[in-house]
Design a protein around this motif. Structure first.
Motif, mmCIF file in Angstrom:
data_model
loop_
_atom_site.group_PDB
_atom_site.id
_atom_site.type_symbol
_atom_site.label_atom_id
_atom_site.label_comp_id
_atom_site.label_asym_id
_atom_site.label_seq_id
_atom_site.Cartn_x
_atom_site.Cartn_y
_atom_site.Cartn_z
ATOM 1 N N THR A 738 0.768 -1.188 -0.120
ATOM 2 C CA THR A 738 0.056 0.064 -0.017
ATOM 3 C C THR A 738 0.844 1.032 -0.074
ATOM 4 O O THR A 738 2.118 1.149 -0.052
ATOM 5 N N ASP A 739 0.165 2.497 0.151
ATOM 6 C CA ASP A 739 0.940 3.746 0.303
ATOM 7 C C ASP A 739 1.747 3.748 1.454
ATOM 8 O O ASP A 739 2.497 4.778 1.609
ATOM 9 N N HIS A 740 1.271 2.996 2.590
ATOM 10 C CA HIS A 740 2.029 3.157 3.963
ATOM 11 C C HIS A 740 3.204 2.325 3.941
ATOM 12 O O HIS A 740 4.022 2.028 2.814
#
Length: 910
Positions: A738-740
């Protein structure tokens, strides 16, 4: 007059011979019908002559009647003998028939005579139209009937016309049938002649002889219509050279030649085709072939001898206008068929001559070499082959030139060959390679290939390969190995001899329980081979053989069955436990350390014991039971002796069946991968997941790794299972991102596989194919694996680290935990075994765990606690400084899809 008497006698003999041939039935359906019709007609005419003789009183009238019959007999014999009918001959026959019809004075006998003559005419003269002749004879019949009965003119006319119509219809039918049958017979003869011609052309071999054979066949096909002056010519360089003729004065002389530039344009263009054509502009003058100044004069039929669009020569037939005098004589088609066969033979012969010239050109280079000398370009395309390739591989050099050498290599040997060739093309100093090459008619040949990079040599400009056929040596070696009764490495009896000895002992023993078989399998022998090389493995096998023979009694027989499997036949047992005691002596003897290549190695063995009697059927059954007992010893911790007990046969057979099912599981893709989250204890976020393999067995259901991983290691299927898990793990991990914070995936590495040379390549390939960044993959290795060969393990792990892959030590604390080796290994993570986590929340149980966590802190490594199931354990681990944990407290193993949903959701709250 002796000469006159001699000539008369010769004519008499000739006449007798002709009569004899006339009386003998000929061969062929049409000829037989003609012969039958001839004698039927002669019979009818004989009857007619008898009738007329009886009715004619005057001698003059009788003479006329006899003459008339003789005319009709001659008419029949004339056609039967093959002479052509003409209008005067048909008219004379019609007059004779008119006379006979009037003399017979009866419609039916007259109709019989007319029908016989018209039918014979239709049979004998089938190449000429029958309708006009039939009409002539029909009109004659009508006239005869009208002259016989003028008072009944209307009635007789009607009857005569009807009879005449039947005559014409019958004649037409006879003519049609005869024509059809004749064409069929001539077609069969033509086909047979073509087959003989094709065989003769193939046997001719040399181009000049091929043209001579083709010309002879063409002349025979055209006979009797063949015109004089036929000849055949070959194109040699820039000249058209006469090489054959029909030996008539009208033909050009042999070796007469004409420049191709001087021949007419129509001839040059037509020679490359396949169809005969008419050409003007050539003439034969004073025995020489020349070109006419003006395109006039006699035409020539040119039959090209061309193949694959290449003009090789032609057959020339002057005055072709006389070839179509018979309506069903397809002379051009026959010549075209002969020419097609001749062109193929010529093409083959000329190609053979090219090969011979090529052999002559390069003979100085390879005249003293029995090997095949090959020159290939960097792409593997063959540029040159020495003539010995025909003897070694059965191909003509021209057949392989411009093709790829790789196509000759056996598929199983291709990788080794390609590695050799690629290194050679890059300038590496690799001397030789062994591989199998395809023989055109004898299958695969074993060869040794020595290569040299001569790309920079102007005179060569390629890679030179020296190919030596070693098939006979291979066959001899295989035959010797097959015939030998002893293992060449250990000098122990091999399986064949051992089974024979057991059979002999079973047949001769007085008490079945007085003999036993020990089945010995060396534990971890594959690791020795992988870690120290096969030479060290061979030395271990030789040491095992020496110790076996040293510890056994004189009458016992030791054998090497295969690989690391040995067997012992124990004779003359006096006690029930004596065989087991011998097994323990063998185990203890093998356990003594041995020095191999200045290394101290310890060999351990699992030994199965089976005693005769108690349902043992034969020697094979006894050996099989010992084998199963050996597997039982492996299941009970290895390095032990197991005697086959009652009831153990079924369970061990089930293990064998499970191992066989495992092979099918790889092919059927029956493995499933589950994922258990690894949680960062400080914020409860998922930072990784461990891939756990399961086997969805079609009968036993879902099986855990403890059931089949050891079987996979024993049967060399572990690499395939690891590949399935790694590919699934990399594919799912890529979807989890994900973007995390990134989420990595952990995959367990088998002890056997760590020492296999193909591990790094397999990991590299799967990472490349799935697209997962290497830093998101962690390989877990148990620390007990590292003790067997620490140097080899360090090298492999360093290579994996160079790729960017992370390394975790699994089950840390259960083996040989030591700062000495931990400091040498490129480790990224320490995983604390569950046995240290179970009682971590108890004061006495936390001391060891604290030590392991502190060790990780000092080494700067994160620690992952395994098997966390209770909140108290989690809290205690946080207090000790453990950074990560996994276990049922956080989540059970789940599918990759569910794991993706979990990562995309909230932080774990446990």
């Amino acid at each position: 007059m002796p000469g006159t008497s001699h000539e008369a006698a010769s004519r008499g003999f000739s006449a007798l011979s002709g009569i004899r041939r006339l009386l003998n039935p000929p061969e062929g359906l049409v000829a037989w019908l003609r012969w039958l019709a001839l004698f039927y007609g002669l019979t009818v005419l004989s009857v007619v002559l008898a009738v007329l003789s009886a009715s004619q009183g005057e001698s003059r009238a009788l003479a006329v009647a006899v003459g008339t019959v003789v005319v009709l007999v001659g008419y029949s014999v004339w056609g039967y003998s093959g002479h052509r009918y003409s209008l005067p001959v048909d008219g004379l026959a019609a007059a004779a028939l008119l006379f006979i019809g009037i003399q017979l004075a009866s419609p039916v006998p007259a109709l019989a005579v007319f029908s016989t003559m018209v039918g014979a005419r239709a049979l004998y003269g089938h190449r000429r139209p029958i309708a006009p002749v039939a009409a002539l004879h029909a009109a004659t019949y009508v006239a005869a009937m009208l002259l016989v009965a003028p008072e009944r003119t209307p009635g007789v006319a009607v009857e005569a016309v009807l009879a005449a119509g039947l005559l014409m219809l019958g004649a037409s039918l006879v003519h049609l049938v005869t024509t059809t049958l004749s064409r069929h017979e001539r077609g069969a003869v033509h086909t047979s002649a073509m087959a003989d011609t094709a065989a003769a052309l193939l046997a001719a071999g040399e181009p000049t002889r091929i043209v001579e054979t083709a010309l002879e066949a063409g002349y025979a096909l055209l006979t009797p219509h063949a015109p004089g002056g036929m000849f055949g010519a070959l194109i040699r360089g820039e000249e058209l050279v006469v090489v054959a003729n029909d030996k008539t004065p009208a033909a050009p002389a042999i070796s007469s030649r004409l420049w191709m530039k001087a021949v007419p344009e129509t001839l040059r263009e037509g020679l490359t085709g396949a169809r005969p054509f008419i050409c003007y502009g050539l003439e034969i003058r004073d025995g020489h072939l020349t070109r006419q100044v003006r395109m006039t004069g006699a035409a020539m039929l040119v039959v090209p001898l061309a193949c694959r669009g290449l003009a090789r020569g032609a057959m020339f037939v002057p005055h072709p206008d006389g070839l179509h005098r018979d309506g069903d004589c397809h002379c051009e088609s026959a010549l075209e068929l002969v020419a097609s066969h001749a062109a193929l033979a010529l093409d083959s012969a000329i190609l053979t001559e090219d090969v011979i010239r090529s052999e002559t050109r390069f003979r100085a280079l390879v005249q003293n070499c029995s090997d095949v000398i090959t020159v290939v370009d960097p792409d593997g395309v063959i540029r040159y082959l020495s003539p010995t390739v025909a003897r070694v591989l059965g191909y003509a050099p021209a057949a392989l030139t411009a093709s790829r050498f790789h196509n000759l290599v056996h598929p199983d040997d291709f990788k080794e060959w390609w590695d050799f060739f690629r290194e050679l093309a890059q300038g590496a100093q690799r001397n030789s390679v062994s591989c199998r090459l395809h023989h055109r008619s004898r299958g695969w040949r074993h060869t040794e290939i020595v290569g040299a990079n001569c790309l920079n040599e102007p005179s060569v400009g390629g890679i030179v390969l020296d190919i030596r056929d070693v098939s006979e040596r291979k066959v001899l070696e295989e035959a010797l190995v097959h015939r030998a009764s002893h293992d060449p490495l250990t000098q122990l009896p091999n399986r064949t001899l051992f089974v024979e000895k057991v059979r002999q002992a079973v047949a001769e023993v007085s008490r079945a329980d007085s003999l036993a078989v020990l089945f010995i399998d060396l534990d971890g022998f594959k690791l020795i081979n992988d870690a120290h090389g096969h030479a060290a493995g061979d030395s271990v096998l030789q040491a095992v053989a020496q110790r076996l023979t040293g510890v056994l009694r004189p009458d016992d027989i030791a054998a090497r069955l295969s690989g690391d499997e040995f067997a012992v036949l124990v004779n003359d047992l006096t006690r029930a436990d004596e065989a087991e005691q011998i097994g323990h002596r063998v185990k203890d003897a093998l356990a003594e350390p041995c020095t191999i290549n200045q290394r101290l190695l310890t060999v351990r063995a699992s030994i199965g014991v089976a005693v005769g009697g108690d349902g043992v059927e034969d020697a094979e059954d006894l050996i099989h039971r010992a084998d199963m007992a050996m597997y039982s010893a492996k299941n009970h911790g290895k390095n032990s002796v197991e005697v086959l007990r009652r009831g153990a046969v079924a369970s061990l057979s089930g293990r064998r069946k499970l191992r066989a099912d495992l092979e099918w599981a790889v092919l059927r893709d029956e493995f499933e991968v589950r994922y258990q989250p690894i949680v960062r204890l400080s914020d409860r976020k998922i930072t990784a997941a461990e891939a756990l393999v399961r086997w969805q067995h079609p009968v036993h259901g879902l099986l855990g790794p403890n059931t089949f991983i050891e079987l996979a290691e024993e049967s060399d299927l572990i690499a395939a299972v690891f590949g399935v898990v790694l590919r699934d793990a990399c594919t799912n991990a890529l979807r989890w991102q994900t973007d995390h914070d990134p989420v990595s995936v952990n995959v367990n590495l088998s002890a056997v596989q760590l020492h296999r040379p193909g591990l790094v390549d397999q990991v590299t390939r799967i990472l490349s194919e799935t697209g997962l960044p290497s830093e998101l993959l962690t390989l877990e290795i148990t620390e007990t694996v590292l003790v067997d060969n620490l140097d080899r393990a360090c090298d492999t792990m360093a290579t994996l680290k160079h790729l960017g892959v992370r390394i975790a030590i699994d089950d840390f604390g259960t083996g040989y935990s030591s700062l000495a080796y931990l400091s040498r290994l490129p480790i990224d993570v320490l995983k604390v075994d569950k046995m240290f986590v179970n009682n971590v929340h108890v004061d006495n149980g936390s001391a060891l765990t604290r030590t392991i966590v502190d060790l990780g802190v000092r080494l700067g490594l994160p620690t992952v606690a395994e098997g966390v199931e209770r909140a108290e354990q989690r809290d205690a681990l946080v207090g000790l400084g453990c950074t990560h944990a996994q276990g049922y407290l956080f989540s059970r193993p789940m599918s990759g899809e569910r794991m993706a949903r979990l990562i995309a959701g909230e932080v774990l709250t446990v």
